[in-house]
Design a protein around this motif. Structure first.
Motif, PDB file in Angstrom:
ATOM      1  N   GLU A 163       0.669  -1.198   0.076  1.00 23.03           N
ATOM      2  CA  GLU A 163       0.115  -0.087   0.007  1.00 23.03           C
ATOM      3  C   GLU A 163       0.859   1.149  -0.085  1.00 23.03           C
ATOM      4  OE1 GLU A 163      -2.388  -0.281   3.610  1.00 23.03           O
ATOM      5  OE2 GLU A 163      -3.738  -1.923   2.640  1.00 23.03           O
ATOM      6  N   ARG A 166       0.747   6.076   4.133  1.00 21.57           N
ATOM      7  CA  ARG A 166      -0.036   7.116   4.541  1.00 21.57           C
ATOM      8  C   ARG A 166       0.345   7.869   5.860  1.00 21.57           C
ATOM      9  NH1 ARG A 166      -3.150   2.880   2.829  1.00 21.57           N
ATOM     10  NH2 ARG A 166      -4.520   3.283   1.086  1.00 21.57           N
ATOM     11  N   ASP A 242       0.814   8.097  -0.799  1.00 19.39           N
ATOM     12  CA  ASP A 242      -0.778   8.183  -0.980  1.00 19.39           C
ATOM     13  C   ASP A 242      -1.307   9.834  -1.402  1.00 19.39           C
ATOM     14  OD1 ASP A 242      -3.205   6.816  -0.742  1.00 19.39           O
ATOM     15  OD2 ASP A 242      -3.453   8.203   0.837  1.00 19.39           O
ATOM     16  N   GLY A 262       3.296   1.090  -5.078  1.00 19.38           N
ATOM     17  CA  GLY A 262       1.997   1.969  -4.571  1.00 19.38           C
ATOM     18  C   GLY A 262       1.605   2.453  -5.739  1.00 19.38           C
ATOM     19  N   ALA A 266      -2.621   1.651  -6.955  1.00 18.83           N
ATOM     20  CA  ALA A 266      -3.783   2.852  -7.263  1.00 18.83           C
ATOM     21  C   ALA A 266      -4.284   2.723  -8.835  1.00 18.83           C
ATOM     22  CB  ALA A 266      -3.233   4.148  -6.819  1.00 18.83           C
TER      23      ALA A 266
END
Length: 346
Positions: A163, A166, A242, A262, A266
């Motif tokens: 991921e 963040r 992010d 990453g 997305a």
């Protein structure tokens, strides 16, 4: 939880809700030492197998292990998660009698590099009277379409969803973007490779092609170091990925594994300009997955970027990879699995 990282990197994670253990040299010191001992320039082109093995399994261990051992020993971990190009973590596991999980970010290490690094690090174990131990878990962030051809999963494999980073709390503020009449490209070459002499020609080519750019400056540069049209370019310092991926149509990158995974998580296609390390591997797998293109030496980055933006197949390829990533177990679930196993052992 604690993160052990080089002192120069520790300010980048100071806001996270984890302990930061600063130990060992930063990339600049390692690059300089490799240049001194081997004559190789890690910032220009793919390193040879011998140089790559010496960097990860030799020089980095020699310059960072003792300080890392002192920091980790004081903190007293129950498990060590060590990325697959890191050889200090497994040494710490052997020295502290702690199980180790290998974190594979991106495609598995090539077998020839695994053999070369194994040969180099063996003397580091022997010098400390330590026996090598196999990792108990292999935490695999690589979706099937990005994996090396013919790869077979190792024992102890656990899928792990990658991921984009963040930040805790609210999203970071970004410079106000231009009107949304043109495609927007995120240009990020990580914390080490964002030298103005590398990026300036690329940024000028992209800006002259009518693209709006969001550009990260790395650790040692600022917006003043670049000579590009201000109306087309906004510069940002270190910012969670992010946040950076907000409202962009394309990512231009050197091919670092974190940026690559990453962005693809997305569903955003990539243009890759590899500079060194494992970036050539990432670039090859992005192309194989149909999720982007590579800029060949001497090629026009703007021409390649426009071809990816205008070719709908690249967005579809990136979205296919994103769907595979979404099916991997969430990080919290994997962490809970490791904790449960350790409790059962204990």
């Amino acid at each position: 939880m604690a993160l052990l990282t080089a002192g120069v990197m520790s300010p980048l994670v100071a806001q996270e809700d984890i302990d930061v253990l600063a130990a060992g040299p930063g990339p600049d010191v390692l690059i300089a030492e490799i240049a001194r001992t081997t004559g190789a320039d890690l910032l220009s082109g793919a390193p040879t197998l011998a140089v790559e093995a010496e960097l990860f399994a030799g020089t980095r261990v020699d310059l960072g292990f003792e300080e890392s051992l002192a920091a980790a020993g004081d903190w007293k971990p129950d498990v060590i998660v060590s990325e697959h190009y890191d050889f200090i973590g497994p040494l710490l596991g052997a020295a502290l009698d702690v199980p180790v999980a290998t974190l594979a970010y991106g495609p598995a290490m090539a077998s020839e590099l695994a053999e070369a690094t194994s040969a180099v690090v063996e003397s580091r174990y022997a010098a400390r009277d330590l026996a090598r131990r196999p990792s108990r878990w292999y935490l695999d962030t690589c979706p099937e379409s990005l994996q090396r051809d013919g790869w077979q999963p190792p024992a102890g494999r656990l899928g792990l969803r990658p991921e984009a980073h963040r930040a805790p709390g609210t999203r970071a503020p970004l410079p106000a973007p231009p009107p949304r009449s043109r495609p927007r490209v995120l240009v990020t070459f990580g914390t080490v490779f964002a030298a103005p002499q590398v990026l300036n020609p690329l940024l000028l080519d992209l800006a002259n092609a009518g693209l709006d750019l969001r550009v990260t400056t790395g650790l040692a540069t600022s917006a003043a170091d670049f000579d590009v049209p201000a109306e087309r370019v906004s510069f940002v310092g270190f910012t969670p990925l992010d946040d950076l991926l907000r409202d962009v149509d394309l990512v231009l990158t050197h091919g670092g594994a974190g940026t690559t995974l990453g962005s693809l998580a997305a569903g955003i296609p990539l243009v890759v300009v590899p500079q060194g390390a494992d970036q050539f591997v990432q670039a090859d797998r992005v192309v194989a997955a149909g999720a982007g293109r590579v800029v060949e030496p001497g090629g026009s980055v703007a021409r390649v970027a426009l071809s990816v933006l205008e070719g709908r197949g690249f967005r579809a390829g990136a979205e296919d990879v994103a769907a595979q990533i979404a099916e991997l177990p969430a990080p919290a679930d994997v962490a809970a699995c490791l904790a449960t196993t350790l409790q059962l052992d204990g």
